[in-house]
Write a protein that holds these residues in place. Sequence first.
Motif, PDB file in Angstrom:
ATOM      1  N   ILE A  13      61.361  62.297  23.235  1.00  0.00           N
ATOM      2  CA  ILE A  13      61.633  63.516  22.469  1.00  0.00           C
ATOM      3  C   ILE A  13      63.104  63.909  22.581  1.00  0.00           C
ATOM      4  O   ILE A  13      63.744  64.311  21.600  1.00  0.00           O
ATOM      5  CB  ILE A  13      60.712  64.667  22.939  1.00  0.00           C
ATOM      6  N   ILE A  14      63.653  63.755  23.799  1.00  0.00           N
ATOM      7  CA  ILE A  14      65.079  64.061  24.003  1.00  0.00           C
ATOM      8  C   ILE A  14      65.942  63.141  23.135  1.00  0.00           C
ATOM      9  O   ILE A  14      66.900  63.589  22.479  1.00  0.00           O
ATOM     10  CB  ILE A  14      65.463  63.902  25.491  1.00  0.00           C
ATOM     11  N   ALA A  15      65.562  61.830  23.138  1.00  0.00           N
ATOM     12  CA  ALA A  15      66.331  60.878  22.324  1.00  0.00           C
ATOM     13  C   ALA A  15      66.218  61.228  20.848  1.00  0.00           C
ATOM     14  O   ALA A  15      67.218  61.182  20.102  1.00  0.00           O
ATOM     15  CB  ALA A  15      65.814  59.468  22.582  1.00  0.00           C
ATOM     16  N   LEU A  16      65.011  61.605  20.413  1.00  0.00           N
ATOM     17  CA  LEU A  16      64.801  61.948  19.006  1.00  0.00           C
ATOM     18  C   LEU A  16      65.619  63.174  18.600  1.00  0.00           C
ATOM     19  O   LEU A  16      66.288  63.171  17.555  1.00  0.00           O
ATOM     20  CB  LEU A  16      63.304  62.199  18.769  1.00  0.00           C
ATOM     21  N   LEU A  17      65.584  64.192  19.449  1.00  0.00           N
ATOM     22  CA  LEU A  17      66.323  65.422  19.145  1.00  0.00           C
ATOM     23  C   LEU A  17      67.828  65.162  19.103  1.00  0.00           C
ATOM     24  O   LEU A  17      68.560  65.731  18.272  1.00  0.00           O
ATOM     25  CB  LEU A  17      65.999  66.495  20.179  1.00  0.00           C
ATOM     26  N   VAL A  25      73.930  56.765  18.532  1.00  0.00           N
ATOM     27  CA  VAL A  25      72.846  56.059  19.228  1.00  0.00           C
ATOM     28  C   VAL A  25      73.308  55.525  20.585  1.00  0.00           C
ATOM     29  O   VAL A  25      72.555  55.546  21.558  1.00  0.00           O
ATOM     30  CB  VAL A  25      72.309  54.916  18.340  1.00  0.00           C
ATOM     31  N   SER A  26      74.557  55.056  20.683  1.00  0.00           N
ATOM     32  CA  SER A  26      75.043  54.510  21.948  1.00  0.00           C
ATOM     33  C   SER A  26      75.035  55.572  23.051  1.00  0.00           C
ATOM     34  O   SER A  26      74.660  55.299  24.201  1.00  0.00           O
ATOM     35  CB  SER A  26      76.444  53.928  21.784  1.00  0.00           C
ATOM     36  N   LYS A  27      75.432  56.805  22.702  1.00  0.00           N
ATOM     37  CA  LYS A  27      75.421  57.886  23.689  1.00  0.00           C
ATOM     38  C   LYS A  27      73.986  58.268  24.068  1.00  0.00           C
ATOM     39  O   LYS A  27      73.695  58.569  25.221  1.00  0.00           O
ATOM     40  CB  LYS A  27      76.163  59.099  23.154  1.00  0.00           C
ATOM     41  N   VAL A  28      73.109  58.240  23.052  1.00  0.00           N
ATOM     42  CA  VAL A  28      71.689  58.563  23.323  1.00  0.00           C
ATOM     43  C   VAL A  28      71.112  57.550  24.307  1.00  0.00           C
ATOM     44  O   VAL A  28      70.363  57.900  25.219  1.00  0.00           O
ATOM     45  CB  VAL A  28      70.889  58.588  22.005  1.00  0.00           C
ATOM     46  N   ILE A  42      61.805  54.519  18.070  1.00  0.00           N
ATOM     47  CA  ILE A  42      61.330  55.907  18.212  1.00  0.00           C
ATOM     48  C   ILE A  42      61.515  56.669  16.906  1.00  0.00           C
ATOM     49  O   ILE A  42      60.617  57.374  16.455  1.00  0.00           O
ATOM     50  CB  ILE A  42      62.071  56.610  19.372  1.00  0.00           C
ATOM     51  N   ILE A  43      62.679  56.498  16.316  1.00  0.00           N
ATOM     52  CA  ILE A  43      62.972  57.189  15.049  1.00  0.00           C
ATOM     53  C   ILE A  43      61.993  56.722  13.960  1.00  0.00           C
ATOM     54  O   ILE A  43      61.442  57.520  13.197  1.00  0.00           O
ATOM     55  CB  ILE A  43      64.421  56.918  14.622  1.00  0.00           C
ATOM     56  N   GLU A  48      57.194  57.776  10.453  1.00  0.00           N
ATOM     57  CA  GLU A  48      55.940  57.306   9.865  1.00  0.00           C
ATOM     58  C   GLU A  48      54.734  58.120  10.323  1.00  0.00           C
ATOM     59  O   GLU A  48      53.818  58.404   9.533  1.00  0.00           O
ATOM     60  CB  GLU A  48      55.701  55.827  10.233  1.00  0.00           C
ATOM     61  N   HIS A  49      54.716  58.504  11.597  1.00  0.00           N
ATOM     62  CA  HIS A  49      53.489  59.099  12.159  1.00  0.00           C
ATOM     63  C   HIS A  49      53.710  60.440  12.856  1.00  0.00           C
ATOM     64  O   HIS A  49      52.777  60.973  13.460  1.00  0.00           O
ATOM     65  CB  HIS A  49      52.857  58.115  13.157  1.00  0.00           C
ATOM     66  N   GLY A  50      54.916  60.976  12.805  1.00  0.00           N
ATOM     67  CA  GLY A  50      55.163  62.239  13.461  1.00  0.00           C
ATOM     68  C   GLY A  50      55.192  62.095  14.975  1.00  0.00           C
ATOM     69  O   GLY A  50      55.331  60.987  15.516  1.00  0.00           O
ATOM     70  N   LEU A  51      55.042  63.224  15.676  1.00  0.00           N
ATOM     71  CA  LEU A  51      55.085  63.190  17.145  1.00  0.00           C
ATOM     72  C   LEU A  51      53.995  62.301  17.745  1.00  0.00           C
ATOM     73  O   LEU A  51      54.165  61.737  18.826  1.00  0.00           O
ATOM     74  CB  LEU A  51      54.958  64.615  17.695  1.00  0.00           C
TER      75      LEU A  51
END
Length: 331
Positions: A13-17, A25-28, A42-43, A48-51
């Motif tokens: 979730i942190i990566a997605l936000l 993306v490299s910093k994530v 993850i993205i 496609e399917h939400g959370l």
Amino acid sequence: RDETDDKKLALKIIALLAVINNECVSKVCKMVGFCSKTVYNIISRYNEHGLEGLMDKYKSGRPPKFSKKQAKALKRLINEKFPKEVGFDPFVNWTLKLASQWVFKAFHVKISISGLSRVFKRLGLSWTRPTYVLKKADPEKQRKYLEEFKKLQKRYHSGQLQYILFQDESMIRDYQAIMKTWFSKGKQRLIPTYGKHKGAKLIGCMDWATGEVFVAENERYTAVEFLAFLNEVLAKYPEGNICMILDNARIHHAKLLEGFLKSNPRLELTFLPPYSPNLNMIEGYWGWLKNSVINNDFFSKFYYITLAVRKFVAWTNEHKDLVIDRLCCQY
């Protein structure tokens, strides 16, 4: 959910936000410890399917080709129907190809022959040889007979009956069936014949309790020969009450027997339900005899047939325990 799963989900979730907030993306990846491929995955799953798509246990693949309900329907079909009964006329034997066609026709599911073979194994289906059963047999009459047989057993164990004998006739021809046997691969055992067709007509009975077999040889099957056989049985078992279980052949109901049975009350006849050879335990003995010493051979003289029969009967009477285990415990 355990603590490890919670941490993984939180990092996703942190990566997605972070990506949503335009973080590169490299910093994530450095932030959450994921590789770039995982972040992109993850993205994609979120889009496609939400959370729900971020859950580890979530599977986004195609649903299984075959549901349990469909599998049960297929097994029931194989066991109860011929192909011609469900639109595949004129075929009467199920093959994997026909079954796969039925699956597509019934469920719009395409499945390969190899895949269907694995399904068959999971369903407990196998490539087996059928066996014949007389269609005219009456299950209710067979049930009543089995109840009557239990009463005969009680009479035997209480001492009211001394013998329960299963009786039948059999024809042993000199030109018997060819059956499978071990031999060199790619070759066949050759059975010489003489162009003659003789045979031995046998009348026999088998003692249910001891496994003893008594066989008489005859030239014909008539009420006269059957009456002679009954006299031989009484001579063999001079004392005690005898119940003979037999089929409904015409010679077994001949008027010629009426006076004999009245004058010999210790012998009673119990008739099997019509079309029920499977309930006559001595039927299995004839098959055993033919498979053991008759099939895959040809007898140049009639005497050799009777000699083979006599030797087999003598052998089984020396091994009555085998007869009991093989034949006398059928029901």
